[in-house]
Design a protein around this motif. Sequence first.
Motif, PDB file in Angstrom:
ATOM      1  N   UNK A 132     -12.949  -5.565  -3.967  1.00 24.61           N
ATOM      2  CA  UNK A 132     -11.988  -5.442  -2.872  1.00 24.61           C
ATOM      3  C   UNK A 132     -12.683  -5.811  -1.562  1.00 24.61           C
ATOM      4  N   UNK A 133     -11.910  -6.368  -0.648  1.00 26.77           N
ATOM      5  CA  UNK A 133     -12.392  -6.642   0.713  1.00 26.77           C
ATOM      6  C   UNK A 133     -11.269  -6.286   1.681  1.00 26.77           C
ATOM      7  N   UNK A 134     -11.627  -5.981   2.935  1.00 22.94           N
ATOM      8  CA  UNK A 134     -10.561  -5.750   3.922  1.00 22.94           C
ATOM      9  C   UNK A 134      -9.629  -6.959   3.964  1.00 22.94           C
ATOM     10  N   UNK A 178       0.812  -1.218   0.000  1.00 21.03           N
ATOM     11  CA  UNK A 178       0.000   0.000   0.000  1.00 21.03           C
ATOM     12  C   UNK A 178       0.850   1.275   0.000  1.00 21.03           C
ATOM     13  N   UNK A 182      -8.010  -8.253   6.278  1.00 24.85           N
ATOM     14  CA  UNK A 182      -8.123  -9.106   7.468  1.00 24.85           C
ATOM     15  C   UNK A 182      -6.830  -9.124   8.267  1.00 24.85           C
ATOM     16  N   UNK A 183      -5.776  -8.520   7.717  1.00 27.32           N
ATOM     17  CA  UNK A 183      -4.467  -8.535   8.374  1.00 27.32           C
ATOM     18  C   UNK A 183      -4.203  -7.186   9.031  1.00 27.32           C
ATOM     19  N   UNK A 184      -4.433  -6.109   8.255  1.00 26.80           N
ATOM     20  CA  UNK A 184      -4.197  -4.768   8.790  1.00 26.80           C
ATOM     21  C   UNK A 184      -5.354  -3.874   8.354  1.00 26.80           C
ATOM     22  N   UNK A 185      -5.837  -3.021   9.265  1.00 25.11           N
ATOM     23  CA  UNK A 185      -6.934  -2.113   8.915  1.00 25.11           C
ATOM     24  C   UNK A 185      -6.595  -1.271   7.702  1.00 25.11           C
ATOM     25  N   UNK A 186      -7.592  -1.074   6.827  1.00 25.65           N
ATOM     26  CA  UNK A 186      -7.490  -0.215   5.634  1.00 25.65           C
ATOM     27  C   UNK A 186      -6.474  -0.735   4.617  1.00 25.65           C
ATOM     28  N   UNK A 208      -6.287  -3.908   1.734  1.00 28.10           N
ATOM     29  CA  UNK A 208      -7.317  -4.643   1.015  1.00 28.10           C
ATOM     30  C   UNK A 208      -6.746  -5.830   0.265  1.00 28.10           C
TER      31      UNK A 208
END
Lengths: 328, 328
Positions: free
Chosen positions: B272-274, B247, B276-280, B282
């Motif tokens: 796209x989906x979150x 990112x 699941x590892x780190x906020x924001x 994808x």
Amino acid sequence: MAENERSVVAFLGPEGSYTHQATLDAFKSSRFTIAPQTTIEDVFGAVQSGEAYRGVVPFENSSNGSVVFTLDLFADVQGKYPGIIVCGESYVAVKHCLLGYAPSSSTSQEAQAQDPETPVATPLYDISKIKTLYSHPQAWGQCKEFLGTYLKHAERRDVSSTSKAAEIAAQDKTGESAALSSVIAADMFGLDVLAKTINDKVENTTRFLVLRRASSEAPSTLNQQESGQEDVQGHDWKSLVTFTVDHANPGALAQCLTVFSNHGLNLTAINTRPSGVQNWNYIFFVEFKGRKDADKDDCAVNKALGELEKLCRGYRWLGSWENRLIEG
Amino acid sequence: MAENERSVVAFLGPEGSYTHQATLDAFKSSRFTIAPQTTIEDVFGAVQSGEAYRGVVPFENSSNGSVVFTLDLFADVQGKYPGIIVCGESYVAVKHCLLGYAPSSSTSQEAQAQDPETPVATPLYDISKIKTLYSHPQAWGQCKEFLGTYLKHAERRDVSSTSKAAEIAAQDKTGESAALSSVIAADMFGLDVLAKTINDKVENTTRFLVLRRASSEAPSTLNQQESGQEDVQGHDWKSLVTFTVDHANPGALAQCLTVFSNHGLNLTAINTRPSGVQNWNYIFFVEFKGRKDADKDDCAVNKALGELEKLCRGYRWLGSWENRLIEG
């Protein structure tokens, strides 16, 4: 609007919801009348019509992803909200609590030292009498570990908001009902907090957007002026753009996205929704770091949008606002 | 599996659901035992464990967009479904009907000639006695015009599936309850079709995916062999890939997407989906026209995936299958 008239800020209600909390965070001044709305569309409608000066709507949750109702209102297939743009954002930590009436014989227990391998919140009271749980459907998935550990056999009932869940649980004085809801709702409905921060991921956060009419005045540093928040991010801005592409052109989407990177604009999020015009055609939502500046033709965002216009079928700039995300 | 043993096909139940219909469309042969599951995750689990030979799950609706539960299971943050890939798809036209008990005194009315300006379905019987409606929450939004015209004051109750809605309505013999559900459910629960195709957009369609274990045998023209469907699309294939990017690199996503267009692979969908590892952060889901061929290192998909690997943080090929969309 007259100088001494209090401006209305519309938000997705009811009172006690996380959107309410986001609204209070973003609009601290006594200049504002906070007005709950029944649906996200009602918030868009109040801002579009001019009844409200600003609107606050949920946009994205760090675990559950985008709020598709909000995306579809921005896509605005029916052309009902042509004047709506984004002028701010607010992040709220979602801390679900178990709310209910504490057994009269029991006193609050200190949370026990927890095994770091299983970081599940510990109830503060005896919760073995609870038979029925109320909450918004999204909350069950966010509190799986706590519910699986302590409330496996309680019946779950979906209601329209976590605040509504607390209101219903408050009507049952037997102690057999409880709600997954917020601390603000405990105060509002006179319930006890039976367990704190019961969500699996404690960093669960929801992002809210502040809406205004494009034709209304735009303070240059909106959040700072309106809320008294400090501008922790300096002059870091984000922008939202929607566009559609010719689906027959294999490279169209990649070409459109390359425009942003060519101008050094970092994409922070991308979403798609059905275009609403033709099946299996999509509208793209792109969020990026940067600010559209009406006074500067040569700013990176203005140049990128000029190039995007030539590559896409149609696009719409949906606002630029100060970034409020504190990156860890 | 022994030659004479019937293979199990797991699908998201209950019986009478649109997924059931998609499953019957895709697996017509008497070789299969059709096994309803309670959740989409149960279907993934049955295929991963080998209990089921194939699985059928909803993936995308032309009006409501992607099924995020299915996306999150493909994203598989916890590594529970490493062996699942897609090997087919099925499109089902969603035609909601109003189901209930027809008044005994009334006979079926011919639908009147409709004003082309207001193409709302006409009830086949007197439906003025209906007080309570049951359906899946998504159906209300798909039948707005009919409900607004004929059933404005009926109370709406959310249930877990359109099939469940019909089952509940069938228990009320007074004629005061009705369900928004499918024709298949009318047959199953002995209800009358009080109005046909009441959804606003008659071309409302849901796409379902067929899952298999990567380690199971893959017939070269799967749907044709298994279902007897004709290969209407010739040799037109689609593939699904997930990937994550750095990112901090502004152009990473655009670069990854450009790989596909550079090899002439037309993107048909992106989600796209979150992460699941780190906020924001994808995970990106890209679907494109083309087929990964294990035997040909120089095929376009294999070359594109080789380049993608160098640009992204991590990627996963989730299968290639024959395109079943008939493009209008």
